[in-house]
Write an enzyme that holds these catalytic residues in place. Structure first.
Site, PDB file in Angstrom:
ATOM      1  N   ARG A  24       0.853  -1.182   0.000  1.00 54.22           N
ATOM      2  CA  ARG A  24       0.000   0.000   0.000  1.00 54.22           C
ATOM      3  C   ARG A  24       0.893   1.237   0.000  1.00 54.22           C
ATOM      4  NH1 ARG A  24      -1.928  -3.729   3.627  1.00 54.22           N
ATOM      5  NH2 ARG A  24      -4.017  -4.559   3.221  1.00 54.22           N
TER       6      ARG A  24
ATOM      7  N   LYS B 240      -2.201  -2.665   7.758  1.00 57.68           N
ATOM      8  CA  LYS B 240      -3.652  -2.633   7.940  1.00 57.68           C
ATOM      9  C   LYS B 240      -4.141  -3.852   8.711  1.00 57.68           C
ATOM     10  CE  LYS B 240      -7.947  -2.077   5.281  1.00 57.68           C
ATOM     11  NZ  LYS B 240      -8.519  -1.964   3.912  1.00 57.68           N
TER      12      LYS B 240
ATOM     13  N   HIS C 169      -3.859   3.018  -5.054  1.00 53.73           N
ATOM     14  CA  HIS C 169      -4.153   1.598  -4.811  1.00 53.73           C
ATOM     15  C   HIS C 169      -4.057   0.775  -6.090  1.00 53.73           C
ATOM     16  CE1 HIS C 169      -5.110  -0.821  -1.372  1.00 53.73           C
ATOM     17  NE2 HIS C 169      -6.003  -1.512  -2.054  1.00 53.73           N
TER      18      HIS C 169
ATOM     19  N   ARG D 266      -0.999  -1.494  -6.183  1.00 53.05           N
ATOM     20  CA  ARG D 266      -1.130  -2.783  -5.484  1.00 53.05           C
ATOM     21  C   ARG D 266      -1.891  -3.778  -6.355  1.00 53.05           C
ATOM     22  NH1 ARG D 266      -0.969  -4.903  -0.204  1.00 53.05           N
ATOM     23  NH2 ARG D 266      -2.825  -5.968   0.571  1.00 53.05           N
TER      24      ARG D 266
ATOM     25  N   HIS E 227      -2.844 -10.383   3.160  1.00 48.09           N
ATOM     26  CA  HIS E 227      -4.277 -10.596   3.363  1.00 48.09           C
ATOM     27  C   HIS E 227      -4.486 -11.616   4.479  1.00 48.09           C
ATOM     28  CE1 HIS E 227      -5.395  -9.242  -0.991  1.00 48.09           C
ATOM     29  NE2 HIS E 227      -5.308  -8.222  -0.154  1.00 48.09           N
TER      30      HIS E 227
ATOM     31  N   TYR F  34      -8.092 -12.146  -7.514  1.00 44.71           N
ATOM     32  CA  TYR F  34      -7.133 -12.097  -8.630  1.00 44.71           C
ATOM     33  C   TYR F  34      -6.972 -13.450  -9.326  1.00 44.71           C
ATOM     34  CZ  TYR F  34      -5.849  -7.820  -6.153  1.00 44.71           C
ATOM     35  OH  TYR F  34      -5.877  -6.597  -5.535  1.00 44.71           O
TER      36      TYR F  34
END
Length: 335
Positions: free
Chosen positions: A201, A224, A279, A282, A305, A314
Site C-alpha cells: 500500500r 492494515k 491503490h 497494489r 491478506h 485475482y
C-alpha cells in the site's frame, strides 16, 4: 422429618418450611438415601429462597453516549484508530438520538440506516457503521458492563457490489513512471516503484525506514492487518533505495508524497475507477503476479491478506484459469 420402614424400603416425609408448606414424601431402598434426599431438597429450597425478585436490578437506562465512554475505557483506547473510531461511534449515537442502549431496537437502527443510504452513503460505509456499533455492544457484554443482549446482533450487512479491480498495462506503467520523474517531489518515483514491485500500500511504502530495507528485502510494519511482513526485492531496487536514503540523510527514507503522485497520475492518459489512485499500484502487482503464473497462496502472504477470499479476487487472471475457460467451455468441441 420422619423416616420409617415400609414394605418396600424406607419412607421419608418432611416439610422444608414448617407447617403449611408443601410436604415431601418419598420411598427409597435405604435409610441413607432418605437422608440424602432430605438434605438435597432443603438445600434447593434455601437456594431459591435467596432469590428476591424485588431486589433484582432495575432496567439499565444508561444512554448510548455513556456506553461509548465505557467502551473506550474498556477497549477502545487500545485500538490503533481509537480516536477516529470513537468519534465515528459518537456521530452514530447522536444521529440515533442517544437513546438508552437497552431500549435501542433493530427497527430503529435499520430505519436510520435506510435514511443514511438515501443520503448517498455507500454500502461499505453502512456496514462499517453497523460493525462499529455491534462490536461496542459485544465488548461491553464480554466485560460484564451491560447485562442485556446485543440489540444489533441479528441485523445483516448491506450487500456490497464487487468493485472493479483495475490494473496498469506495461505501457501504462512506463508512462506513469516517466511522469513521476518529472515532478518536483524527489520521493514519488521511488515509492511508486516499490509499490509496483512489492504490492505494498502507498502508506506502507512511504513509511519505510533504513532498518526495514535489508538483505534485498523490504519489511512493512504497522500494516492494515496488524501483521508485519517482508517481501524480497531485486538487488537493483535495493541499491536504489539505499542511495536515495543517503540523499535524505534521515532514518525515514521518504516524506509524504501522495499528493504529488495524484498530480503525476492526472497528467497521464490513464483513466481509473473512482477511488483507485495509488491503490492501483497494489492491484497491478497482484494482477501481473497471477498472469505470470504466480501461486495464489504466495500472493496472499506477499499482500498480507488475513483472508484468502481477498486474494481470490485475482485468481481469474491465472493462465491456468484462462486456459481452462477456453478449453472446457461448451463450444470448445464444436467444429
Amino acid at each position: 422429618m420422619a423416616i420409617k420402614k415400609v414394605e418396600n424400603g424406607y419412607e421419608v416425609s418432611f416439610r422444608v418450611n414448617g407447617r403449611g408448606s408443601r410436604e415431601h414424601r418419598k420411598v427409597f431402598p435405604t435409610k441413607a438415601e432418605c437422608e440424602r434426599f432430605q438434605r438435597y431438597t432443603i438445600a434447593q429450597f434455601e437456594t431459591q429462597a435467596d432469590v428476591k425478585p424485588w431486589l433484582e436490578k432495575p432496567k439499565d437506562m444508561r444512554c448510548l453516549s455513556e456506553l461509548v465512554e465505557l467502551w473506550d475505557d474498556t477497549h477502545g483506547h487500545f485500538l490503533r484508530d481509537s480516536k477516529r473510531r470513537k468519534s465515528k461511534i459518537l456521530m452514530i449515537v447522536n444521529e440515533l438520538g442517544n437513546p438508552a442502549g437497552s431500549s435501542l431496537t433493530r427497527l430503529e437502527y435499520t430505519r436510520w440506516r435506510t435514511q443514511r443510504s438515501k443520503e448517498g452513503k455507500s454500502p461499505k460505509t453502512l456496514n462499517n457503521d453497523l460493525g462499529y456499533m455491534s462490536s461496542m455492544f459485544n465488548t461491553l457484554i464480554k466485560a460484564e458492563e451491560i447485562h442485556y443482549p446485543n440489540p444489533l446482533a441479528d441485523i445483516d450487512n448491506v450487500r456490497v457490489p464487487e468493485r472493479e479491480l483495475s490494473y496498469l498495462t506495461h505501457d501504462q506503467i512506463t508512462e506513469l513512471l516517466d511522469e513521476t520523474k518529472r515532478g518536483d517531489n524527489k520521493h514519488v518515483y521511488l515509492i511508486t516503484k516499490i509499490s509496483l514491485s512489492t504490492g505494498a500500500r502507498w502508506g506502507e511504502a512511504e513509511g519505510l525506514t533504513v532498518q526495514r530495507v535489508r538483505n534485498n528485502q523490504v519489511s512493512f510494519t504497522d500494516t492494515k492487518s496488524g501483521k508485519n511482513r517482508s517481501v524480497p526485492i531485486t538487488p537493483e531496487l535495493f541499491e536504489e533505495i539505499h542511495e536515495h536514503a543517503k540523499l535524505t540523510r534521515s532514518n525515514n527514507i521518504f516524506t509524504g508524497s501522495i499528493t504529488s503522485f495524484r498530480r503525476a497520475l492526472a497528467r497521464t492518459t490513464i483513466e481509473l475507477p473512482k477511488g483507485q489512485a495509488a491503490h492501483v499500484l497494489r492491484h497491478t502487482f497482484a494482477s501481473h503476479f497471477m498472469m505470470n503464473g504466480g501461486n495464489i497462496l504466495t500472493l496472499q502472504k506477499v499482500l498480507g491478506h488475513s483472508d484468502i477470499k481477498m486474494t481470490m479476487r485475482y485468481s481469474h487472471l491465472s493462465p491456468d484459469f484462462l486456459e481452462e475457460a477456453t478449453r472446457l467451455n461448451p463450444l470448445s468441441n464444436i467444429k
